[in-house]
Design a protein around this motif. Structure first.
Motif, PDB file in Angstrom:
ATOM      1  N   LYS A  43       0.835  -1.210   0.000  1.00  0.00           N
ATOM      2  CA  LYS A  43       0.000   0.000   0.000  1.00  0.00           C
ATOM      3  C   LYS A  43       0.867   1.256   0.000  1.00  0.00           C
ATOM      4  N   HIS A  44       1.942   1.226   0.770  1.00  0.00           N
ATOM      5  CA  HIS A  44       2.851   2.371   0.831  1.00  0.00           C
ATOM      6  C   HIS A  44       3.497   2.622  -0.535  1.00  0.00           C
ATOM      7  N   ILE A  45       3.959   1.561  -1.170  1.00  0.00           N
ATOM      8  CA  ILE A  45       4.571   1.701  -2.496  1.00  0.00           C
ATOM      9  C   ILE A  45       3.546   2.229  -3.494  1.00  0.00           C
ATOM     10  N   GLN A  46       2.332   1.709  -3.423  1.00  0.00           N
ATOM     11  CA  GLN A  46       1.277   2.158  -4.339  1.00  0.00           C
ATOM     12  C   GLN A  46       0.988   3.651  -4.154  1.00  0.00           C
ATOM     13  N   LYS A  47       0.993   4.097  -2.921  1.00  0.00           N
ATOM     14  CA  LYS A  47       0.684   5.498  -2.631  1.00  0.00           C
ATOM     15  C   LYS A  47       1.836   6.428  -3.004  1.00  0.00           C
ATOM     16  N   THR A  48       3.058   6.023  -2.708  1.00  0.00           N
ATOM     17  CA  THR A  48       4.198   6.919  -2.908  1.00  0.00           C
ATOM     18  C   THR A  48       4.817   6.824  -4.302  1.00  0.00           C
ATOM     19  N   SER A  49       4.654   5.680  -4.965  1.00  0.00           N
ATOM     20  CA  SER A  49       5.239   5.487  -6.300  1.00  0.00           C
ATOM     21  C   SER A  49       4.257   4.734  -7.190  1.00  0.00           C
ATOM     22  N   PRO A  50       3.143   5.365  -7.544  1.00  0.00           N
ATOM     23  CA  PRO A  50       2.102   4.641  -8.276  1.00  0.00           C
ATOM     24  C   PRO A  50       2.555   4.069  -9.623  1.00  0.00           C
ATOM     25  N   LYS A  51       3.398   4.799 -10.338  1.00  0.00           N
ATOM     26  CA  LYS A  51       3.870   4.285 -11.635  1.00  0.00           C
ATOM     27  C   LYS A  51       4.728   3.036 -11.434  1.00  0.00           C
ATOM     28  N   THR A  56       5.420  -2.748 -11.741  1.00  0.00           N
ATOM     29  CA  THR A  56       5.840  -3.963 -11.040  1.00  0.00           C
ATOM     30  C   THR A  56       4.710  -4.990 -10.996  1.00  0.00           C
ATOM     31  N   MET A  57       3.511  -4.533 -10.680  1.00  0.00           N
ATOM     32  CA  MET A  57       2.368  -5.456 -10.625  1.00  0.00           C
ATOM     33  C   MET A  57       2.074  -6.043 -12.006  1.00  0.00           C
ATOM     34  N   ALA A  58       2.164  -5.231 -13.040  1.00  0.00           N
ATOM     35  CA  ALA A  58       1.931  -5.726 -14.401  1.00  0.00           C
ATOM     36  C   ALA A  58       2.980  -6.766 -14.775  1.00  0.00           C
ATOM     37  N   TYR A  59       4.235  -6.494 -14.439  1.00  0.00           N
ATOM     38  CA  TYR A  59       5.309  -7.447 -14.727  1.00  0.00           C
ATOM     39  C   TYR A  59       5.085  -8.764 -13.975  1.00  0.00           C
ATOM     40  N   LEU A  60       4.772  -8.672 -12.701  1.00  0.00           N
ATOM     41  CA  LEU A  60       4.552  -9.882 -11.909  1.00  0.00           C
ATOM     42  C   LEU A  60       3.359 -10.679 -12.431  1.00  0.00           C
ATOM     43  N   PHE A  61       2.299  -9.990 -12.810  1.00  0.00           N
ATOM     44  CA  PHE A  61       1.122 -10.664 -13.349  1.00  0.00           C
ATOM     45  C   PHE A  61       1.465 -11.414 -14.634  1.00  0.00           C
ATOM     46  N   LYS A  62       2.136 -10.733 -15.543  1.00  0.00           N
ATOM     47  CA  LYS A  62       2.488 -11.369 -16.814  1.00  0.00           C
ATOM     48  C   LYS A  62       3.447 -12.531 -16.611  1.00  0.00           C
ATOM     49  N   THR A  63       4.386 -12.381 -15.710  1.00  0.00           N
ATOM     50  CA  THR A  63       5.336 -13.450 -15.435  1.00  0.00           C
ATOM     51  C   THR A  63       4.639 -14.641 -14.791  1.00  0.00           C
ATOM     52  N   ALA A  64       3.756 -14.368 -13.857  1.00  0.00           N
ATOM     53  CA  ALA A  64       3.055 -15.443 -13.155  1.00  0.00           C
ATOM     54  C   ALA A  64       2.131 -16.229 -14.077  1.00  0.00           C
ATOM     55  N   ARG A  65       1.568 -15.576 -15.069  1.00  0.00           N
ATOM     56  CA  ARG A  65       0.664 -16.295 -15.970  1.00  0.00           C
ATOM     57  C   ARG A  65       1.397 -16.944 -17.132  1.00  0.00           C
TER      58      ARG A  65
END
Length: 90
Positions: A43-51, A56-65
């Motif tokens: 949550k802290h990362i999302q709030k302070t560094s949204p981009k 990071t979330m997009a990369y992890l999602f694509k890698t995980a799938r």
């Protein structure tokens, strides 16, 4: 979801903390504080560094799938199923 996976990894590392594997009970009672810490960090990362968070979330999602991101902006399927010769199956 990432906080839960991070907590599971944390638990697996804890099982080896003595140098020998010791089976631990992966329960809410034992790892609730760890889960909360991971969730709060995200949550802290999302709030302070949204981009950064989004990338990071997009990369992890694509890698995980099972796909990787190519430079042209598209998904490249990179899974074992695409490498199998299924032509003989009927």
């Amino acid at each position: 979801m990432l906080a839960l996976v991070s907590t599971a990894i944390h638990a697996a590392i804890d099982e080896w903390s003595s140098g020998t594997v010791m089976q631990l009970d992966f329960s809410g009672n034992r790892f609730a504080a760890v889960y909360t810490a991971h969730k709060d960090t995200l949550k802290h990362i999302q709030k302070t560094s949204p981009k950064f968070y989004h990338e990071t979330m997009a990369y992890l999602f694509k890698t995980a799938r099972g796909a990787t991101y190519d430079r042209a902006g598209g998904d490249v399927v990179n899974s074992a199923i695409t490498l199998m010769d299924l032509s003989g199956l009927d």
